[in-house]
Design an enzyme around this catalytic site. Structure first.
Site, PDB file in Angstrom:
ATOM      1  NE  ARG A  99       5.220 -35.455  30.334  1.00 17.51           N
ATOM      2  CZ  ARG A  99       4.937 -34.536  29.423  1.00 17.51           C
ATOM      3  NH1 ARG A  99       4.457 -34.903  28.247  1.00 17.51           N
ATOM      4  NH2 ARG A  99       5.138 -33.254  29.678  1.00 17.51           N
ATOM      5  CG  ASP A 159      -0.088 -31.116  31.689  1.00 15.73           C
ATOM      6  OD1 ASP A 159       0.436 -31.537  30.649  1.00 15.73           O
ATOM      7  OD2 ASP A 159       0.074 -31.660  32.807  1.00 15.73           O
ATOM      8  NE  ARG A 162       4.554 -27.155  31.523  1.00 19.67           N
ATOM      9  CZ  ARG A 162       5.019 -28.398  31.564  1.00 19.67           C
ATOM     10  NH1 ARG A 162       4.269 -29.409  31.124  1.00 19.67           N
ATOM     11  NH2 ARG A 162       6.225 -28.648  32.043  1.00 19.67           N
ATOM     12  CG  HIS A 186       1.635 -35.113  32.694  1.00 14.22           C
ATOM     13  ND1 HIS A 186       1.675 -33.764  32.445  1.00 14.22           N
ATOM     14  CD2 HIS A 186       2.898 -35.470  33.064  1.00 14.22           C
ATOM     15  CE1 HIS A 186       2.905 -33.306  32.676  1.00 14.22           C
ATOM     16  NE2 HIS A 186       3.661 -34.334  33.041  1.00 14.22           N
TER      17      HIS A 186
END
Length: 324
Positions: A99, A159, A162, A186
């Site tokens: 990212r 997250d 998850r 993140h």
């Protein structure tokens, strides 16, 4: 024909504007529509044909959702007077790409975009979703000049979902009974806060499976790896993440507009947390109609704090690279 589902109790005259009508932006709009998050959902994208098509596609389903007006335009004026503006526009993560590699293009985009958004929606809370969200949140804060609480990145809300899903699968306990957070970046340096994780009222550290510890170190390591690699797997398989982030951001928006005062791990400016200061990263905060509130007190193991500090330094270094 009567509406098939009862209307959501969202405050009247509320408006969410979403910048970017791609997979993520459109899915956030869809999640907001079916959950009745706001009475008006405005999509803004420089691709006039696409944004009109996305808005029409959503509006055509209005019989089946709570009462919502959906509009779309290539004119930034469509965001006028929004209560919350969600930013999803920018370079997208490619298969295998970190990212952080997106930072340069997306920081530059914010430099131009943010003042134009505030010109038409000066009272809005800004919610960056574009990756790398911690760096982009800092860019939005810098270029907006807003108080820190009015810039709320989507952070590690997804997250943490998850993480809870994986804990649920391993323990056999339903996800709503799992309380656990991811903090920090993140991204690859995200930190599972195991010391504050619970199944019901039982700390994860005390959870037993057939008399043995249910979450030994090797299980925790495997779960963390699965969380931090989840996006890579989805992107490799279908090109982009969309559904889960759409639901996560809609949940954040509903929390804000409904003044729900929930604790969520959003990205905002950290000013003094165990020596971590002047950096945007995710920590569990009280979220309400005014934006991101104070960080809640957290039980942290020494290794978790060390990992959070390392995560903060990674974010800070990239921000400095772009003059943030």
């Amino acid at each position: 024909m009567v509406q098939l589902f009862p209307a959501h109790s969202a405050p009247r005259n509320t408006k969410v504007a979403i910048v970017g009508a791609g997979a993520v932006g459109a899915t956030i709009a869809y999640a907001c529509q079916i959950h009745g998050v706001a009475h008006t959902i405005a999509l803004y994208d420089t691709n006039a044909t696409k944004v009109r098509a996305q808005a029409l596609d959503l509006a055509h389903g209005s019989m089946f959702t709570p009462t919502t007006e959906v509009v779309g335009s290539a004119d930034v004026g469509v965001c006028a007077d929004a209560d919350v503006v969600v930013i999803t526009a920018g370079a997208k993560q490619k298969p295998g790409q970190d990212r952080m590699a997106l930072a340069g293009d997306n920081v530059a985009l914010c430099r131009d975009l943010v003042p134009r958004l505030l010109a038409v929606a000066p009272e809005a809370i800004l919610v960056p979703v574009t990756n790398p969200v911690d760096v982009v949140t800092r860019a939005v804060l810098t270029f907006s000049g807003l108080p820190a609480r009015r810039v709320v990145g989507s952070g590690t809300v997804l997250d943490s979902s998850r993480l809870r899903m994986l804990i649920s699968e391993h323990s056999g306990v339903g996800t709503p009974s799992v309380r656990a957070y991811i903090a920090g970046e993140h991204g690859d340096s995200a930190v599972p806060l195991w010391s504050g994780a619970f199944l019901g009222s039982v700390p994860i550290s005390d959870w037993k499976t057939d008399g043995a510890p249910g979450f030994p170190d090797e299980i925790r390591t495997a779960i963390k790896h699965a969380v931090t690699n989840a996006a890579y797997e989805v992107i490799a398989g279908k090109g982009a993440t969309s559904y889960a982030i759409g639901l996560a951001v809609a949940y954040v928006l509903d929390t804000i507009l409904g003044d729900q005062r929930l604790i969520l791990p959003v990205t905002s400016l950290v000013e003094d947390f165990h020596g971590i200061t002047n950096v945007c990263l995710s920590l569990p905060r009280l979220l309400d109609r005014s934006g991101a509130g104070a960080v809640v007190p957290l039980p942290l193991a020494p290794d978790e704090l060390d990992q959070l500090r390392a995560s903060a330094e990674k974010i800070r270094a990239l921000c400095h690279e772009f003059g943030l």
